[in-house]
Design an enzyme around this catalytic site. Structure first.
Site, PDB file in Angstrom:
ATOM      1  N   THR A 160      43.167  58.785   7.312  1.00  0.00           N
ATOM      2  CA  THR A 160      43.647  58.424   8.650  1.00  0.00           C
ATOM      3  C   THR A 160      42.495  58.618   9.629  1.00  0.00           C
ATOM      4  OG1 THR A 160      45.949  58.956   8.278  1.00  0.00           O
ATOM      5  CG2 THR A 160      45.149  59.285  10.516  1.00  0.00           C
ATOM      6  N   VAL A 189      57.541  56.272   8.450  1.00  0.00           N
ATOM      7  CA  VAL A 189      56.635  56.437   9.580  1.00  0.00           C
ATOM      8  C   VAL A 189      56.330  57.930   9.721  1.00  0.00           C
ATOM      9  CG1 VAL A 189      56.395  56.229  12.085  1.00  0.00           C
ATOM     10  CG2 VAL A 189      57.502  54.402  10.789  1.00  0.00           C
ATOM     11  N   GLY A 190      55.056  58.261   9.889  1.00  0.00           N
ATOM     12  CA  GLY A 190      54.667  59.665  10.032  1.00  0.00           C
ATOM     13  C   GLY A 190      54.466  60.060  11.483  1.00  0.00           C
ATOM     14  N   ASP A 191      53.572  61.000  11.682  1.00  0.00           N
ATOM     15  CA  ASP A 191      53.334  61.549  13.025  1.00  0.00           C
ATOM     16  C   ASP A 191      52.483  60.646  13.919  1.00  0.00           C
ATOM     17  OD1 ASP A 191      51.229  62.260  11.048  1.00  0.00           O
ATOM     18  OD2 ASP A 191      50.198  62.977  12.847  1.00  0.00           O
TER      19      ASP A 191
HETATM   20  N1  ASP Z   1      49.289  61.801   9.370  1.00  0.00           N
HETATM   21  C1  ASP Z   1      49.291  60.577   8.599  1.00  0.00           C
HETATM   22  C2  ASP Z   1      50.713  60.237   8.218  1.00  0.00           C
HETATM   23  O1  ASP Z   1      51.428  61.127   7.824  1.00  0.00           O
HETATM   24  C3  ASP Z   1      48.473  60.624   7.363  1.00  0.00           C
HETATM   25  C4  ASP Z   1      47.127  61.288   7.466  1.00  0.00           C
HETATM   26  O2  ASP Z   1      46.754  61.768   8.521  1.00  0.00           O
HETATM   27  O3  ASP Z   1      46.402  61.316   6.445  1.00  0.00           O
HETATM   28  O4  ASP Z   1      51.066  59.086   8.243  1.00  0.00           O
END
Ligand code: ASP
Length: 293
Positions: A160, A189-191
């Site tokens: 990311t 969907v993540g953060d």
């Molecule tokens: N935070 C991102 C998500 O969970 C993934 C990452 O930062 O590697 O979508």
């Protein structure tokens, strides 16, 4: 004439893998691009967007062209951007078919009264502004829900991307862009596109860009919580360490962060073995490493 020294920080994700030579070169190039905008008096917001665009375009990180696929074989991406003067923010989630979700997020912020657009509608919005497209996956894959539920959360690679910046007017900004995480259910969907979790920026506290296991970052609302620590008078390193400690001890989460205050102090911290990140304030060359503590 003015005493504020601009600075930019960027990351290419937190996890356990070492940074490759190409990733290191790309991150340095991205920092140079972002700093050049700051140096000529552009906003922190523009510097953050342009830095992230270099990383999205490279295909070397889990964002933009290099985004991981969800289990059905589709590439669905998330991004957000925020500036600290008026607390304006924009984000897209589960967007498909474009190279630069960070620019779509900026357009949501600047051209609409909204903060977050999702799914195919977000893609249509981006196409309206003629954002560069990328080809969708060739064919949809089958997947087993059981195997996801059994193995989800086992491995967290990184990739990311994100950035925070301070401009010559004293405004901070933060942004992040991702293709998500390993073994995602379609629609997950993540953060990253959630303001207060994946990013936050406030000239009264600071700017934060997160990376790591998104479900844990969401549950602790990490970016805003770090800003609250800054507001309480903690320095950026202490603020980051405290909140990451809470993330790990309360819910066994894992993450890394960039933290930058409006007076130019900053910290890069991670609870993961590594975090690919760096900074540049215009002197010497950009500093880029994959471990910060
Ligand atoms: N935070 C991102 C998500 O969970 C993934 C990452 O930062 O590697 O979508």
């Amino acid at each position: 004439m003015n005493s504020i020294r601009p600075i930019i920080l960027a990351h290419g994700g937190a996890g356990s893998l070492s940074m490759t030579v190409r990733q290191s070169a790309c991150l340095q190039a991205a920092l140079q691009v972002g700093y050049a905008w700051l140096d000529q008096g552009s906003s922190a917001l523009l510097a953050v967007e342009q830095t992230i665009r270099v990383l999205e375009r490279s295909g070397l990180f889990n964002a933009g062209k290099g985004s991981k696929l969800q289990l059905d074989g589709m590439r669905r991406m998330d991004a957000s951007i925020m500036e600290g003067h008026q607390l304006r923010a924009g984000a897209v989630a589960s967007i498909e078919g474009i190279v630069h979700p960070i620019t779509a997020a900026r357009f949501v912020m600047e051209r609409t009264p909204h903060v977050l657009l999702v799914g195919p509608s977000a893609g249509r919005f981006a196409r309206h502004f003629r954002l560069e497209s990328q080809r969708p996956a060739k064919k949809l894959r089958r997947y087993s829900l059981e195997s996801v539920l059994r193995r989800y959360g086992e491995s967290h690679g990184h990739g990311t991307v994100g950035a925070v910046a301070l401009d010559q007017t004293g405004t901070v900004a933060a942004g992040a862009s991702t293709g998500g995480i390993e073994r995602m259910l379609p629609g997950r969907v993540g953060d990253t596109p959630i303001i207060g979790c994946g990013v936050y920026a406030d000239n009264e506290t600071g700017a934060v860009s997160m990376t790591g296991w998104g479900e844990s970052i969401l549950r602790v609302a990490v970016a805003k919580t770090i800003c609250e620590q800054l507001e309480d008078g903690k320095g950026p390193a202490t603020a980051a360490r405290r909140v990451l400690h809470r993330l790990v001890t309360r819910i066994n989460g894992s993450a890394g962060c960039l933290v930058l205050t409006p007076d130019g102090r900053f910290a890069i911290r991670h609870s993961t073995p590594r975090m690919v990140a760096g900074w540049w304030g215009g002197k010497g060359g950009p500093i880029v490493k994959d471990r910060f503590q």
